[in-house]
Design an enzyme around this catalytic site. Structure first.
Site, PDB file in Angstrom:
ATOM      1  N   ASN A 179     -15.108  -9.691  10.354  1.00  0.00           N
ATOM      2  CA  ASN A 179     -14.277 -10.078   8.599  1.00  0.00           C
ATOM      3  C   ASN A 179     -14.892 -11.081   7.874  1.00  0.00           C
ATOM      4  OD1 ASN A 179     -12.312  -8.664   7.046  1.00  0.00           O
ATOM      5  ND2 ASN A 179     -10.818 -10.584   7.636  1.00  0.00           N
ATOM      6  N   GLY A 180     -14.946 -10.694   6.786  1.00  0.00           N
ATOM      7  CA  GLY A 180     -15.393 -11.616   5.543  1.00  0.00           C
ATOM      8  C   GLY A 180     -16.811 -11.318   5.710  1.00  0.00           C
TER       9      GLY A 180
ATOM     10  N   LYS B  54      -6.125  -2.168   1.976  1.00  0.00           N
ATOM     11  CA  LYS B  54      -5.592  -3.250   2.630  1.00  0.00           C
ATOM     12  C   LYS B  54      -4.970  -3.922   1.345  1.00  0.00           C
ATOM     13  CE  LYS B  54      -0.432  -2.357   1.823  1.00  0.00           C
ATOM     14  NZ  LYS B  54      -0.176  -2.123   0.588  1.00  0.00           N
TER      15      LYS B  54
ATOM     16  N   GLU C  96      -5.445   5.503  -7.645  1.00  0.00           N
ATOM     17  CA  GLU C  96      -6.349   5.048  -6.342  1.00  0.00           C
ATOM     18  C   GLU C  96      -5.824   6.034  -5.329  1.00  0.00           C
ATOM     19  OE1 GLU C  96      -2.338   1.903  -5.593  1.00  0.00           O
ATOM     20  OE2 GLU C  96      -4.788   1.418  -4.345  1.00  0.00           O
TER      21      GLU C  96
ATOM     22  N   TRP D 106     -14.667  -2.594   5.971  1.00  0.00           N
ATOM     23  CA  TRP D 106     -14.185  -1.884   4.804  1.00  0.00           C
ATOM     24  C   TRP D 106     -16.089  -2.548   4.750  1.00  0.00           C
ATOM     25  CZ3 TRP D 106     -14.202  -5.205   0.316  1.00  0.00           C
ATOM     26  CH2 TRP D 106     -14.024  -3.785  -0.608  1.00  0.00           C
TER      27      TRP D 106
ATOM     28  N   CYS E 205     -11.242  -5.881   6.788  1.00  0.00           N
ATOM     29  CA  CYS E 205     -12.496  -5.293   8.044  1.00  0.00           C
ATOM     30  C   CYS E 205     -10.961  -6.101   9.195  1.00  0.00           C
ATOM     31  CB  CYS E 205     -12.919  -6.459   8.550  1.00  0.00           C
ATOM     32  SG  CYS E 205     -14.976  -5.442   7.532  1.00  0.00           S
TER      33      CYS E 205
ATOM     34  N   LYS F  14      -1.290   3.960  -9.074  1.00  0.00           N
ATOM     35  CA  LYS F  14      -0.767   4.606  -8.736  1.00  0.00           C
ATOM     36  C   LYS F  14      -2.178   6.442  -8.966  1.00  0.00           C
ATOM     37  CE  LYS F  14       0.318   2.181  -6.153  1.00  0.00           C
ATOM     38  NZ  LYS F  14       0.396   1.135  -6.492  1.00  0.00           N
TER      39      LYS F  14
ATOM     40  N   ARG G  10      -6.907  -1.365   6.968  1.00  0.00           N
ATOM     41  CA  ARG G  10      -7.694  -2.950   6.096  1.00  0.00           C
ATOM     42  C   ARG G  10      -8.683  -2.499   5.750  1.00  0.00           C
ATOM     43  NH1 ARG G  10      -5.563  -7.772   7.875  1.00  0.00           N
ATOM     44  NH2 ARG G  10      -7.380  -8.618   6.678  1.00  0.00           N
TER      45      ARG G  10
ATOM     46  N   GLU H  44       1.074   0.161 -13.475  1.00  0.00           N
ATOM     47  CA  GLU H  44       1.238   0.578 -12.199  1.00  0.00           C
ATOM     48  C   GLU H  44       0.977   1.462 -11.692  1.00  0.00           C
ATOM     49  OE1 GLU H  44       0.842  -0.891  -9.939  1.00  0.00           O
ATOM     50  OE2 GLU H  44       2.245   0.211  -8.574  1.00  0.00           O
TER      51      GLU H  44
ATOM     52  N   HIS I 161      -3.159   3.007 -32.422  1.00  0.00           N
ATOM     53  CA  HIS I 161      -5.114   2.355 -32.805  1.00  0.00           C
ATOM     54  C   HIS I 161      -6.209   2.225 -31.816  1.00  0.00           C
ATOM     55  CE1 HIS I 161      -2.199  -0.241 -35.480  1.00  0.00           C
ATOM     56  NE2 HIS I 161      -1.056  -0.740 -34.025  1.00  0.00           N
TER      57      HIS I 161
END
Ligand code: M6R
Length: 620
Positions: A101-102, A615, A496, A75, A2, A493, A27, A489, A512
């Site tokens: 935050n947390g 983030k 997301e 968030w 947050c 990308k 955030r 990566e 396989h």
């Protein structure tokens, strides 16, 4: 996770707080809210969704002018992203407003305790208990200066988990208090005014003078008494002062449509800056903050690289380079798994933790676990003074500058470069590479900014390709050797940003099982290694392209200039400059970033703030 902002000073607090929230929205953007003190009480506004919803609500019904205010962008963890659960939360007596935050892990017991006194909760959040407890602790604290800080210390000592709390009280119109444990908070010091923020972006347009708050500390900012920091027991401590070395402009879009595009464009600079000043007076490579001796580094017999998400992919690349250059065995692991499987660590283990933000809880907990086992910890981090570098034995900062878009781009390239430097430093200290060999690799590293700049000039066909892929259901990414982490990566990308199913595979692994998913027209991106040097590797990947093509795949091939072997099998060919095999991820990643960004943009999504993400992930 947050974003938190606080302000005390002569300006209109609401303007300052909203400005800070705009810069911290990356955030978290599930909801936003503000509280200002006016007319002897708390005036609040909060709205689910992005900050724009709150701004609209405030335009329709403005809050009174005030010189003190707090704000939050969320968030969600406990309780859905609703107006009701948005912060700030106000205590039952209406006097305390708090943002958090947390995660308060013991909130259920504390909530029962509050409910037993007759308090009715207005939200499903863990945070709300802090507001009610603060109101009660304030009543119990001795009257006089410092009363709200005393209440904050009393409450913070009872909380378990991770928290940054910022609170105001209707009876203290000139004072804000905050506390932190395992969650970030910085203090900005202006001329007769003070700021609080989850990071310096919250106040960078007002001041660059900052104070770092340590673990388990409480800060009081008061317009008349100034700034006081104590630990939870009340002992006064002197906060470390520093001047932020970037300005507000660095956190603006600079003419780009998205922060992500700006940050992609900044990559040549990020790579160059991360390499800058690494050569010491004796010609050797240097770390930024070293609390390890050369002998400590010589004693290392095993390296773990531990990180999350994109930073984990940088770690995978580190393994190839460190093992190749030093012959020390390297294990790479996602931080959230690391400590739960009892890894074998001791004093001769070096744990390299990689984190853009320096606040990722999974990585921080892995770091602490490593230190508990007496391992040495080296951090690669982009945010100066954040928790992870502070708790590490040595630090190599990536100088990528502020990264606002949720998707990591420039920080990833800078992390890869930092990983190469760690490998070279280990090789140098342990004497497994001659100085001229290290210098030759450094010379190759110094060509990377130019190579990345060149890639960026030839991205129009990639954008066009992206537009044509906007309706794809699945896109696969293949690579071998260091091309494998690049494939991972590229897939991350795409997932997301564009919300398209994507997977990265080691190209040899496809046969396989996963090759079964390839159907007529399935887009498959293949990262091809250089045909020079390790031509065996190159030949194998060219065969893999043929295998998927034979099954109907639409092949998108990333290959270096002059590699003609791939031409017959590429439906789309993306060229990158010639680069030594180990260093190639720094250039081959760039088209994948552009591709994901373009597909997401074409699909109409918010590239900078993808759904469900934040983030900086400061919960486990
Ligand atoms: O700040 P960190 O590097 O520790 O963050 C780790 C991950 O959360 C981060 O890389 C995430 O995967 C990014 N959104 C990827 O673009």
């Amino acid at each position: 996770m947050c974003g938190i902002v606080g302000y005390v000073g002569p300006q209109n607090a609401l303007d300052v707080v909203l400005g800070g929230l705009r810069r911290l929205e990356y955030r978290g953007y599930d909801s936003a809210g503000v509280a200002v003190l006016a007319d002897g009480g708390q005036a609040t506004a909060k709205k689910a969704g992005k900050l724009a919803n709150l701004e609209k609500a405030l335009a329709d019904s403005p809050l009174p002018e005030s010189t003190i205010g707090i704000g939050h962008t969320r968030w969600a963890t406990h309780g859905g992203p609703t107006d009701r659960n948005a912060h700030p939360h106000v205590s039952a007596d209406g006097k305390v407003a708090v943002v958090h935050n947390g995660i308060i892990e013991n909130f259920a017991a504390l909530r029962s305790e509050c409910e037993a006194t007759g308090i009715e909760f207005a939200s499903e959040t863990d945070t709300e208990v802090a507001g009610h407890l603060l109101a009660a602790a304030y009543e119990a604290a001795p009257a006089g200066p410092g009363r709200l800080a005393e209440a904050m210390r009393a409450v913070s000592s009872r909380l378990e988990g991770a928290f940054t709390l910022v609170a105001s009280h209707a009876d203290e119109p000139d004072t804000l208090v905050a506390s932190r444990r395992n969650s970030p908070l910085v203090v900005g010091v202006g001329d007769g005014e003070y700021f609080l923020g989850s990071d310096v972006a919250a106040f960078i347009s007002h001041t660059r003078e900052a104070r770092e708050l340590g673990q388990d500390q409480v800060v009081e900012i008061d317009r008349h008494r100034g700034l006081t920091v104590t630990d939870f027991a009340g002992t006064v401590v002197e906060p470390a002062a520093y001047t932020v070395d970037w300005d507000a402009e660095a956190a603006e879009k600079g003419g780009h449509e998205w922060f992500m595009l700006k940050e992609i464009a900044e990559q040549p600079q990020a790579v160059a800056d991360t390499l800058l000043g690494r050569l010491g007076e004796d010609g050797g490579l240097v770390l930024d903050e070293v609390r390890l001796t050369d002998q400590d580094l010589r004693d290392i017999d095993k390296v773990f690289v531990v990180s999350c998400g994109t930073s984990f992919h940088a770690g995978l690349i580190a393994k190839y380079a460190i093992e190749h250059w030093t012959r020390i065995p390297v294990e790479v692991e996602v931080a959230s798994e690391f400590r739960y499987r009892d890894p074998v660590l001791d004093r001769s283990t070096l744990v390299v933790v990689i984190s853009q933000s320096g606040e990722t809880m999974d990585t921080l907990m892995a770091l602490r676990h490593a230190k508990d086992q007496k391992a040495r910890v080296l951090a690669i981090c982009n945010v100066n003074g954040s928790t992870i570098p502070r708790e590490s034995d040595a630090v190599l900062y990536t100088h990528a500058g502020p990264e606002i878009a949720v998707a990591s781009t420039k920080s990833f390239l800078a992390q890869i470069v930092a990983c190469y430097l760690v490998g070279l430093i280990l090789a140098q200290v342990r004497g497994v590479k001659y100085a001229d060999e290290v210098a030759a690799i450094v010379a190759e590293l110094q060509k990377l900014p130019e190579a990345v700049a060149q890639v960026l000039t030839q991205m129009e066909p990639v954008r066009e390709l992206g537009r044509s892929l906007a309706d794809a259901d699945t896109i696969l990414f293949l690579g071998r050797h260091v091309g494998f982490p690049v494939a991972l990566e590229g897939a991350l990308k795409l997932k997301e940003l564009a919300y398209i199913h994507a997977e990265g595979f080691a190209a040899g692994e496809l046969k396989h099982g996963p090759i079964a998913v390839i159907d007529q027209g399935t887009p498959v991106v293949v990262i091809v290694p250089s045909p020079r040097g390790r031509s065996l590797l190159h030949g194998k990947v060219v065969s893999n392209i043929q295998e998927v093509r034979a099954r109907g795949a639409r092949t998108i091939v990333i290959a270096e200039d002059g590699d003609d072997d791939v031409v017959p099998y590429a439906d789309h060919l993306i060229r990158v400059p010639r680069t030594p095999t180990l260093l190639a991820p720094v250039v081959t990643t760039v088209p994948l970033q552009i591709l994901a960004c373009e597909i997401a943009d074409t699909r109409g999504f918010d590239v900078d703030q993808p759904r469900n993400l934040a983030k900086s992930v400061t919960v486990e």
